[in-house]
Design a protein around this motif. Sequence first.
Motif, short mmCIF file in Angstrom:
data_model
loop_
_atom_site.label_atom_id
_atom_site.label_comp_id
_atom_site.label_asym_id
_atom_site.label_seq_id
_atom_site.Cartn_x
_atom_site.Cartn_y
_atom_site.Cartn_z
N PRO A 59 0.82 -1.22 0.00
CA PRO A 59 0.00 0.00 0.00
C PRO A 59 0.86 1.27 0.00
CG PRO A 59 -0.97 -1.61 1.46
CD PRO A 59 0.35 -2.18 1.03
N LEU A 60 1.99 1.26 0.73
CA LEU A 60 2.85 2.45 0.79
C LEU A 60 3.43 2.76 -0.60
CD1 LEU A 60 4.21 4.64 2.50
CD2 LEU A 60 6.11 3.06 2.88
N GLN A 61 3.86 1.74 -1.30
CA GLN A 61 4.42 1.96 -2.64
C GLN A 61 3.36 2.55 -3.58
OE1 GLN A 61 5.85 -2.16 -2.98
NE2 GLN A 61 7.93 -1.37 -3.30
N ILE A 62 2.13 2.07 -3.44
CA ILE A 62 1.03 2.59 -4.27
C ILE A 62 0.79 4.06 -3.95
CG2 ILE A 62 -1.45 2.43 -4.71
CD1 ILE A 62 -1.19 -0.62 -4.07
N PRO A 70 -1.27 12.44 2.29
CA PRO A 70 -2.05 12.11 3.49
C PRO A 70 -2.14 10.59 3.70
CG PRO A 70 -3.13 13.84 2.25
CD PRO A 70 -2.02 13.33 1.38
N MET A 71 -2.30 9.83 2.61
CA MET A 71 -2.37 8.37 2.72
C MET A 71 -1.02 7.81 3.17
SD MET A 71 -4.33 5.71 2.50
CE MET A 71 -5.74 6.05 1.41
N VAL A 72 0.06 8.39 2.63
CA VAL A 72 1.40 7.93 3.02
C VAL A 72 1.61 8.17 4.51
CG1 VAL A 72 3.88 8.44 2.79
CG2 VAL A 72 2.46 8.22 0.74
N SER A 73 1.22 9.33 5.00
CA SER A 73 1.36 9.64 6.43
C SER A 73 0.58 8.63 7.28
CB SER A 73 0.84 11.05 6.72
OG SER A 73 1.62 12.01 6.08
N LEU A 74 -0.61 8.28 6.84
CA LEU A 74 -1.45 7.32 7.55
C LEU A 74 -0.80 5.94 7.59
CD1 LEU A 74 -4.25 6.87 8.88
CD2 LEU A 74 -5.11 6.27 6.60
N LEU A 76 2.40 5.20 7.14
CA LEU A 76 3.64 5.23 7.92
C LEU A 76 3.34 5.14 9.41
CD1 LEU A 76 5.63 8.01 5.99
CD2 LEU A 76 6.21 5.57 6.11
N ALA A 77 2.28 5.84 9.83
CA ALA A 77 1.86 5.79 11.24
C ALA A 77 1.38 4.39 11.61
CB ALA A 77 0.76 6.82 11.50
N GLY A 78 0.87 3.65 10.60
CA GLY A 78 0.36 2.30 10.83
C GLY A 78 1.40 1.21 10.71
N GLY A 79 2.68 1.61 10.50
CA GLY A 79 3.75 0.62 10.48
C GLY A 79 4.28 0.24 9.11
N ALA A 80 3.96 1.00 8.08
CA ALA A 80 4.46 0.68 6.74
C ALA A 80 5.98 0.77 6.70
CB ALA A 80 3.85 1.62 5.71
N ASP A 81 6.62 -0.07 5.88
CA ASP A 81 8.08 -0.16 5.82
C ASP A 81 8.63 0.64 4.63
OD1 ASP A 81 10.72 -0.87 5.99
OD2 ASP A 81 10.43 -2.98 5.43
N THR A 82 9.46 1.66 4.92
CA THR A 82 10.02 2.50 3.84
C THR A 82 11.14 1.80 3.08
OG1 THR A 82 11.59 3.52 5.37
CG2 THR A 82 9.47 4.65 5.06
N SER A 83 11.65 0.69 3.60
CA SER A 83 12.76 0.02 2.94
C SER A 83 12.32 -1.04 1.92
CB SER A 83 13.67 -0.64 3.98
OG SER A 83 13.00 -1.67 4.66
N THR A 84 11.00 -1.28 1.84
CA THR A 84 10.50 -2.27 0.88
C THR A 84 10.86 -1.85 -0.54
OG1 THR A 84 8.63 -2.74 2.33
CG2 THR A 84 8.44 -3.46 0.04
N ARG A 85 11.34 -2.82 -1.32
CA ARG A 85 11.79 -2.51 -2.69
C ARG A 85 10.80 -3.01 -3.74
NH1 ARG A 85 17.10 -1.03 -3.23
NH2 ARG A 85 18.32 -0.99 -1.29
N SER A 86 10.83 -2.34 -4.86
CA SER A 86 9.99 -2.78 -5.98
C SER A 86 10.51 -4.11 -6.50
CB SER A 86 10.03 -1.74 -7.10
OG SER A 86 11.36 -1.62 -7.60
N ARG A 87 9.66 -4.86 -7.15
CA ARG A 87 10.06 -6.16 -7.66
C ARG A 87 10.46 -6.12 -9.13
NH1 ARG A 87 5.91 -10.50 -4.77
NH2 ARG A 87 7.05 -10.60 -2.77
N ASP A 88 10.57 -4.91 -9.68
CA ASP A 88 11.00 -4.80 -11.07
C ASP A 88 12.52 -4.85 -11.14
OD1 ASP A 88 11.84 -2.34 -10.15
OD2 ASP A 88 10.29 -1.20 -11.17
N HIS A 89 13.07 -4.56 -12.32
CA HIS A 89 14.51 -4.68 -12.56
C HIS A 89 15.32 -3.72 -11.68
CE1 HIS A 89 18.29 -5.21 -14.70
NE2 HIS A 89 18.37 -3.90 -14.82
#
Length: 382
Positions: A59-62, A70-74, A76-89
């Motif tokens: 959801p954070l990547q989206i 505002p959605m990103v802030s929500l 992040l407050a809910g525990g989203a991980d900023t280090s998650t990487r995309s699965r593309d090349h």
Amino acid sequence: MKDEEVSRLLHRKSDISSVDTHRNTALHKATIKGNREIAHILLEKGANPRLRGNDGRTPLQIAVQDGNKPMVSLLLAGGADTSTRSRDHDRLTVLHEAVLNGDEGMVALLLGAGADTLARSKSGLTVLHLAVQRKNIAILDLLLRTGVEVSARSNFGMTALHFAVQHGIVEIVDLLLKAGADTSGTCSNITRAILDEAVTLRNIETVRLLLKSGAVPSEQTLACFSKILSEVIRYGDLEIFDLLVKAGADTSKMDSKTKGSLLKRAVALRNIELVRLLLKSGAVPSEQTLACFSGVFTGEIRDGDLEIFNLLIKAGAEVSKMDSDTKSKLLDEAVGLGDIELVGLLLKSGAVPSRRPLTCFSLRVKKRWRLGNIPFARQSRC
């Protein structure tokens, strides 16, 4: 998964992170639709913001890709991980994505949440590399203020400064240098130092900034400079040469053909300082140099022209091959200045005195009797 399905899911108190037929959770759906109210309820009920959907995104990547702060802030407050990487090349983090999107506000938001500025893409690029590639000065400044590693290298050894020099972005070069960017070393896909790259690209301001920051010209630097001059000498090349010499470049190792070309250019531009510098470094005036010197006298003789002529003569220029009109003009000027040595040299080389030298001489005598006027008149035999 529709909103009413999400509501039923909440009321049934079933697994809040269950997926639909497209492998998306309710939180994915709420994020895609930008429904913060439902997303907030889902997070409060324990929805996992780190799960990937059918397309491999959390959801954070989206939300970051959509620019929904505002959605990103929500999330992040809910525990989203900023280090998650995309699965593309490219294997990008959300901070990489925000920089690529040029979203300064999003970058600031992610940095505030502790996003890693040292994370690298598959090719080894940090967010600083990407900010320079995108030529985004605002984001670059923001990253530098967070204490990002300014001289981090990509898999090919490229630093952000390499990219800035290649793109010729003087303001970015200046910012990186002030932040302590390393000016030494080469990278595998260029095989030359940053200063050599700037010289090759003929970027005067970048060369000036690099030298001011401590970059040292090497034999290779002058070799790069000689190579581009072998094609054509352009406006600004003499200034680059001047900067390199003042920074300690050993011009004695520069090939004679290049120095000769620069000398002609310096003469044509009537640049006394550079003419002196080139002759001192071993440049040899040729017949073409004197021809070039003659060409500048289609108009009036200016201050310093006699000095240039004198320098060329002392360096071995063959005055006899200079056209008679130029020599006559120089003779007039030499008489007006009372330069006995040059008058003698010009007369010896075949300059023919006209009525004008006598007029110049008479005016000088009327203005002030000078020691040397008698031998001066004898040499001209007027």
